[in-house]
Design a protein around this motif. Sequence first.
Motif, short mmCIF file in Angstrom:
data_model
loop_
_atom_site.label_atom_id
_atom_site.label_comp_id
_atom_site.label_asym_id
_atom_site.label_seq_id
_atom_site.Cartn_x
_atom_site.Cartn_y
_atom_site.Cartn_z
N LEU A 41 4.78 0.51 -12.05
CA LEU A 41 3.95 1.83 -11.47
C LEU A 41 4.35 2.93 -11.81
O LEU A 41 3.63 3.83 -12.06
CB LEU A 41 3.99 1.54 -9.75
CG LEU A 41 3.17 0.44 -9.21
CD1 LEU A 41 3.34 0.37 -7.72
CD2 LEU A 41 1.88 0.50 -9.55
N LEU A 79 2.11 1.94 -3.35
CA LEU A 79 0.81 2.62 -4.35
C LEU A 79 0.69 4.12 -3.96
O LEU A 79 0.70 5.04 -4.81
CB LEU A 79 -0.27 1.81 -4.29
CG LEU A 79 -0.20 0.42 -4.82
CD1 LEU A 79 -1.45 -0.47 -4.12
CD2 LEU A 79 -0.16 0.53 -6.43
N THR A 138 0.84 -1.05 0.03
CA THR A 138 0.06 -0.02 -0.02
C THR A 138 0.85 1.12 0.08
O THR A 138 0.55 2.14 -0.73
CB THR A 138 -1.11 -0.06 1.40
OG1 THR A 138 -1.31 -1.18 1.40
CG2 THR A 138 -2.03 1.06 1.10
#
Length: 207
Positions: free
Chosen positions: A119, A68, A65
């Motif tokens: 990402l 992200l 998390t």
Amino acid sequence: MAGRFISLEGGEGVGKSTQIKRLAEALRARGHEVVETREPGGSPGAEAIRKLLLEGEAERWTAETETLLFAAARADHVARTIRPALARGAWVLTDRFLDSSLAYQGGAGGVGEAAIRQLHAIGSGGLLPDRTLLLRLPAESAAARASTRDGGAGDRIGGRDASYHARVAAAFEALAAQEPERFRPVDASGPAGDVTERILAALADLL
Ligand SMILES: Nc1ncnc2c1ncn2[C@@H]1O[C@H](COP(=O)(O)OP(=O)(O)O)[C@@H](O)[C@H]1O
Ligand SMILES: Cc1cn([C@H]2C[C@H](O)[C@@H](COP(=O)(O)OP(=O)(O)O)O2)c(=O)[nH]c1=O
């Protein structure tokens, strides 16, 4: 003319924010427009995410998390602050960028390097600095500088144990070895003015 994009990396307390200010002054004296920025943060949306990342309990987020959230903050920073400044021809100096995610969430936190890079490709179009200055300082000196600054009150990530920070340092060294063209290691010991001279020497080909 497109601007230049420079990141400063390294552990807590090595002198990144001090050197960004000094480098910005030196570049302005040469007539350049300079944008000083930092991560996590550097745009209103990313500064809001910064609070989520740095405040609260150490175990507030899983490593995934956290990864992200850093990628989301970076995407906003790149879109709203960095790309517009580069398009105007400014020099952008950032206190941390992608390599901090690769070192902290990747090398120290166990998230895969390929996933973090993916990402970054999705969120930020894979933007990389023209040069990354890795400030190197022995762990004890960096800890002493950081505790003089913060009085021992570290944030969620800065407060992690010595073995986590040792893995961060090793990961930065590995990244620098992987990309010797982009990275320049800089000795961050001694007076701030000496460190700035070393940084200017490491940017000489871009000036
Ligand atoms: N060359 C230096 N010598 C001694 N102290 C320094 C030097 N550079 C920075 N400091 C001090 O060390 C502390 C940490 O520096 P800072 O620039 O905030 O590091 P970082 O941004 O890498 O965490 C600050 O109190 C700063 O004033
Ligand atoms: C940009 C970034 C920072 N971080 C961490 C490093 C720091 O502990 C913290 C940022 O705190 P900050 O106080 O801005 O940095 P410093 O302590 O170097 O002055 O966030 C990551 O873990 N991943 C990232 O991608």
